[in-house]
Design an enzyme around this catalytic site. Structure first.
Site, short mmCIF file in Angstrom:
data_model
loop_
_atom_site.label_atom_id
_atom_site.label_comp_id
_atom_site.label_asym_id
_atom_site.label_seq_id
_atom_site.Cartn_x
_atom_site.Cartn_y
_atom_site.Cartn_z
N GLY A 96 3.89 -1.61 -3.78
CA GLY A 96 4.56 -1.62 -3.16
C GLY A 96 5.91 -0.91 -3.16
O GLY A 96 5.90 0.00 -3.80
N SER A 131 -3.13 -5.31 -3.74
CA SER A 131 -4.65 -4.29 -4.59
C SER A 131 -3.53 -3.20 -4.68
O SER A 131 -3.50 -2.84 -3.16
CB SER A 131 -5.85 -5.08 -3.95
OG SER A 131 -6.63 -4.35 -4.70
N LYS A 176 -8.11 -6.59 -12.17
CA LYS A 176 -7.53 -7.96 -12.43
C LYS A 176 -6.47 -8.58 -11.58
O LYS A 176 -6.69 -9.65 -10.67
CB LYS A 176 -6.30 -7.50 -13.49
CG LYS A 176 -7.32 -7.16 -15.15
CD LYS A 176 -5.59 -6.81 -16.01
CE LYS A 176 -4.42 -7.89 -16.32
NZ LYS A 176 -3.85 -7.72 -17.80
N TYR A 229 -12.92 -0.93 -8.11
CA TYR A 229 -12.12 -1.57 -6.44
C TYR A 229 -13.06 -2.28 -5.58
O TYR A 229 -13.09 -3.55 -5.38
CB TYR A 229 -11.84 -0.97 -5.37
CG TYR A 229 -10.66 -0.88 -4.13
CD1 TYR A 229 -9.75 -1.82 -4.05
CD2 TYR A 229 -11.71 -0.94 -2.66
CE1 TYR A 229 -9.13 -1.71 -2.56
CE2 TYR A 229 -10.48 -1.29 -1.78
CZ TYR A 229 -10.20 -1.61 -1.90
OH TYR A 229 -8.72 -2.15 -0.41
N LYS A 257 -13.50 -6.72 -5.08
CA LYS A 257 -13.64 -7.06 -4.02
C LYS A 257 -15.19 -7.89 -3.56
O LYS A 257 -14.91 -8.96 -2.55
CB LYS A 257 -13.20 -6.12 -2.95
CG LYS A 257 -12.15 -5.42 -2.41
CD LYS A 257 -11.32 -6.12 -2.20
CE LYS A 257 -9.86 -5.33 -2.53
NZ LYS A 257 -8.65 -6.76 -2.10
N ARG A 259 -4.79 8.86 0.45
CA ARG A 259 -5.60 9.24 1.56
C ARG A 259 -5.78 9.89 2.85
O ARG A 259 -4.72 10.72 3.00
CB ARG A 259 -5.78 7.56 2.53
CG ARG A 259 -5.91 6.23 1.75
CD ARG A 259 -5.98 4.52 2.09
NE ARG A 259 -4.72 4.32 2.01
CZ ARG A 259 -4.38 2.45 2.03
NH1 ARG A 259 -5.11 2.05 2.81
NH2 ARG A 259 -2.91 2.71 2.00
#
Ligand code: UDP
Length: 311
Positions: free
Chosen positions: A37, A76, A92, A146, A150, A187
């Site tokens: 972030g 995440s 985690k 990942y 999820k 990405r």
């Protein structure tokens, strides 16, 4: 005034959700450990009496004083580059983090929403993907950290609903784009913009025939909000069914930016899904929602944001 806790508040999706809930008249508590972030994304909210920020890792015990009406767990790493770099943190935040926040939701009697993902379908053998499809995931492959986090997140959230009667929402989020993505997050979409702006080669992995379906951030935020305000506790796909090959996306971004970059091909990463397209029948029927922003408009807005960042 309703109070909402948003984790991943300084991230791409999380920060747009903070904006939305402030606009809708909520008191917003943002939480982020700033692993991926960026405080710039919420700097404009920091002075508001209805916004507060907690720098905290939800993988450890989470304490919030006072009542909470909603918890949105959006923390995440979300880019394959990021979760390959931080596999343990990714596991985690999806597992321990979700458990901690479920405990908090139960204690406060809050509605609990998770940011699940189209990655629960893995490299799908059913196309397009309805929510009833169980997926095709390699648990020990590079993306497993990942995908399985999820999938576990969905399972434990549903268990809290079944056994503790917690009110839950499960948003299965498909590739989303727009302002506040990191240009270097790895990405395809931000990378292509970054490469076009810097006039570097456009790196298409594999043949570029693999497909994705990209939804603009404003549409995604609206879908998430409508899902939260509904009473639907089963998973809901939130994405734009307009499917495009990655090579076509590279060409569109090159044309939009009028870049002199050349498209080059690099090896396809392991377990890279060959196709991805949401079946959004449930979202349409239950939420009365469908995406409104065309790719042309969404890409233009995103370009405006990225080119300002470049200066
Ligand atoms: N991709 C690409 N070039 C890049 C980054 C990604 O061709 O520089 C491809 C990637 O292999 C995948 C698609 O673009 O097939 C979408 O990748 P992204 O990382 O955006 O998200 P994913 O949907 O795979 O999680």
């Amino acid at each position: 005034m309703k109070r909402v806790l948003i984790t991943g508040a300084a991230g791409f999706l999380g920060s747009h959700l903070c904006d939305k809930f402030i606009l809708e008249g909520f008191e917003v508590i943002g939480m982020d450990n700033l692993l991926t972030g960026n405080m710039d994304n919420i700097a404009h909210l920091m002075h508001l009496p209805t916004f507060s920020f907690h720098h905290h890792d939800v993988s450890t015990f989470v304490h919030i004083a006072g009542p909470l009406d909603y918890i949105l767990h959006f923390a995440s790493p979300a880019s394959p580059n990021d979760y390959l770099r931080m596999p343990i943190q990714t596991l985690k935040v999806g597992s321990l983090g979700t458990h901690n926040l479920l405990g908090l939701a139960k204690a406060k009697g809050a509605t609990f929403m998770i940011a699940s993902t189209s990655e629960v379908y893995g490299d799908p053998l059913v196309h397009p993907q309805p929510e009833s499809y169980w997926g095709n995931v390699n648990p020990v492959g590079p993306r497993g950290v990942y995908d399985e986090a999820k999938r576990f997140q969905e399972a434990i959230t549903m268990a809290y609903h079944t056994y503790h009667h917690l009110d839950i929402r499960i948003a299965r989020i498909f590739n989303t784009y727009g302002s506040r993505m990191r240009r270097n997050d790895g990405r395809a979409l931000p990378t292509f913009f970054d490469q076009c702006i810097k006039k570097e080669d456009l790196t298409v992995y594999g043949s570029g025939d693999q497909t994705r379906s990209f939804i603009f951030i404003d549409d995604q935020v609206e879908g998430i909000y409508k899902l939260l305000m509904s009473s639907y506790v089963q998973p809901v796909n939130l994405g734009n069914p307009e499917e495009i090959s990655i090579l076509q996306l590279a060409k569109e971004i090159k044309a939009l930016t009028q870049s002199s970059s050349t498209i080059v091909q690099l090896p396809l990463p392991l377990d890279d899904p060959k196709v991805r397209q949401p079946d959004i029948s449930i979202a349409k029927k239950v939420l009365g929602w469908s995406p409104k922003v065309s790719r042309e408009e969404g890409l233009q807005k995103t370009y405006n944001y990225f080119s300002k960042l470049a200066k």
